[in-house]
Design an enzyme around this catalytic site. Structure first.
Site, PDB file in Angstrom:
ATOM      1  CE  LYS A   1      12.365  17.127   8.431  1.00 27.08           C
ATOM      2  NZ  LYS A   1      12.464  18.803   8.705  1.00 27.08           N
TER       3      LYS A   1
ATOM      4  CB  SER B   1      18.283  27.407   4.868  1.00 25.44           C
ATOM      5  OG  SER B   1      16.650  27.318   4.970  1.00 25.44           O
TER       6      SER B   1
ATOM      7  NE  ARG C   1      11.353  22.448   1.220  1.00 24.47           N
ATOM      8  CZ  ARG C   1      12.653  22.760  -0.077  1.00 24.47           C
ATOM      9  NH1 ARG C   1      13.112  22.858  -0.829  1.00 24.47           N
ATOM     10  NH2 ARG C   1      12.989  21.369   0.825  1.00 24.47           N
TER      11      ARG C   1
ATOM     12  N   GLY D   1      10.724  17.100   2.715  1.00 26.36           N
ATOM     13  CA  GLY D   1      11.577  17.698   1.225  1.00 26.36           C
ATOM     14  C   GLY D   1      11.091  18.735   0.228  1.00 26.36           C
TER      15      GLY D   1
ATOM     16  CG  ASP E   1      13.427  25.876   9.870  1.00 24.96           C
ATOM     17  OD1 ASP E   1      12.544  24.596   9.600  1.00 24.96           O
ATOM     18  OD2 ASP E   1      14.453  25.156   9.383  1.00 24.96           O
ATOM     19  CG  HIS E   2      12.199  25.815   5.086  1.00 25.71           C
ATOM     20  ND1 HIS E   2      11.181  25.606   5.742  1.00 25.71           N
ATOM     21  CD2 HIS E   2      12.219  24.735   4.163  1.00 25.71           C
ATOM     22  CE1 HIS E   2      10.793  24.134   5.754  1.00 25.71           C
ATOM     23  NE2 HIS E   2      11.373  23.559   4.826  1.00 25.71           N
ATOM     24  N   GLY E   3      12.754  30.112   5.649  1.00 25.67           N
ATOM     25  CA  GLY E   3      13.244  31.426   5.463  1.00 25.67           C
ATOM     26  C   GLY E   3      14.596  31.686   6.034  1.00 25.67           C
TER      27      GLY E   3
ATOM     28  CE1 TYR F   1      16.472  15.139   6.826  1.00 27.27           C
ATOM     29  CE2 TYR F   1      17.344  16.804   7.643  1.00 27.27           C
ATOM     30  CZ  TYR F   1      16.680  16.422   7.603  1.00 27.27           C
ATOM     31  OH  TYR F   1      15.090  16.841   7.952  1.00 27.27           O
ATOM     32  N   PRO F   2      22.239  12.337   6.103  1.00 25.84           N
ATOM     33  CG  PRO F   2      21.358  10.420   4.319  1.00 25.84           C
ATOM     34  CD  PRO F   2      21.198  11.262   5.329  1.00 25.84           C
ATOM     35  NE  ARG F   3      20.726  16.954   3.645  1.00 22.84           N
ATOM     36  CZ  ARG F   3      19.418  17.926   3.679  1.00 22.84           C
ATOM     37  NH1 ARG F   3      20.148  19.319   4.625  1.00 22.84           N
ATOM     38  NH2 ARG F   3      18.801  18.122   3.929  1.00 22.84           N
TER      39      ARG F   3
END
Length: 260
Positions: free
Chosen positions: A175, A29, A229, A201, A25-27, A145-147
């Site tokens: 995840k 973002s 990735r 990551g 799904d990276h495309g 995620y913690p962000r």
């Protein structure tokens, strides 16, 4: 919940209780990134490599899912943001559970950044998605995620909090980031009633990546991996995923897996 159980069988290996998920799904973002230029080819490589499932946005399902190689589970991603946004941690819904059903999905996934400025909105939206998943018998993968400002993204306390929030929201799979320490991660997975997968990551060396995966599974209690990735940007994604599956499902030593 028989619908969820049936669909989860396409994602989780029934013999090992583990899974290898490859997010693609990276495309959305990051744009036209390395490794995702030829979607039919990379999906074929991933399926032939033995992965259990892939993650796609709705518009990319037609690009090659189940048209090449062996059959593979389909997880449709419902939320998104772009790196061009001043706050890329702000995820919004771009698809629905019903749309995913029409596309033939075996599960859906959503993304929450705990600690980000729009955390409350993301949690509220995922709450609605969880309700729809229960209604339709659709498994829910929560990527969390913690962000946020001042938050350590590898803090065991913060990652444990993320996992608990996802579990409380009704996730069937979670995840999240690996703490980097199997003892602290084992404490997190032991306190959770659903499978926890580690994120990949940015790309790392083949052996380093596989050693981290093996440690997280055998010592940290992870139920598998969701490597994007770190898999599709390899020189030979198919061979790397074959080695990854040997580690996850075959309990192979990473060096042996790479040789095989």
């Amino acid at each position: 919940m028989i619908g969820k159980a049936i669909r989860l069988e396409r994602i989780m290996n029934r013999n090992t209780g583990r899974t290898v998920v490859i997010p693609l799904d990276h495309g959305f973002s990051m744009g036209q990134i390395e490794g995702l230029g030829d979607m039919p080819k990379i999906i074929a490589d991933i399926s032939d490599g033995g992965a259990n499932a892939i993650v796609l946005h709705k518009g990319m399902v037609k690009a090659g899912h189940r048209k090449h190689g062996r059959d593979i589970g389909l997880i449709v991603h419902l939320s998104a943001s772009t790196s061009l946004n001043p706050d890329p941690n702000d995820k919004v819904m771009v698809c629905t559970v019903e749309e995913a059903i029409a596309l033939g999905a075996d599960a859906v996934s959503v993304h929450i950044n705990l600690g980000a400025p729009h955390e409350s909105k993301m949690i509220e939206e995922v709450g609605r998605v969880s309700r729809e998943c229960t209604k339709w018998g659709m498994p829910l993968l929560i990527m969390i995620y913690p962000r946020g400002e001042g938050i350590d993204p590898k803090s065991p306390q913060a990652i444990g909090h993320c996992v608990r929030v996802a579990e409380e929201l009704g996730a069937d799979l979670i995840k999240t980031s690996y703490t980097g320490d199997p003892v602290s991660f084992k404490k997190i997975t032991s306190a959770c009633s659903v499978p926890v997968l580690i994120a990949g990551g940015e790309k790392a060396a083949d052996l380093e990546s596989l050693e981290t995966v093996r440690e997280a599974i055998t010592k940290g209690g992870a139920a598998g991996v969701a490597l994007g990735r770190n898999s599709f940007q390899r020189e030979n994604p198919k061979e790397f995923i074959q080695a990854l599956c040997c580690v996850v499902h075959g309990n192979k030593d990473p060096r042996e897996a790479l040789k095989l």
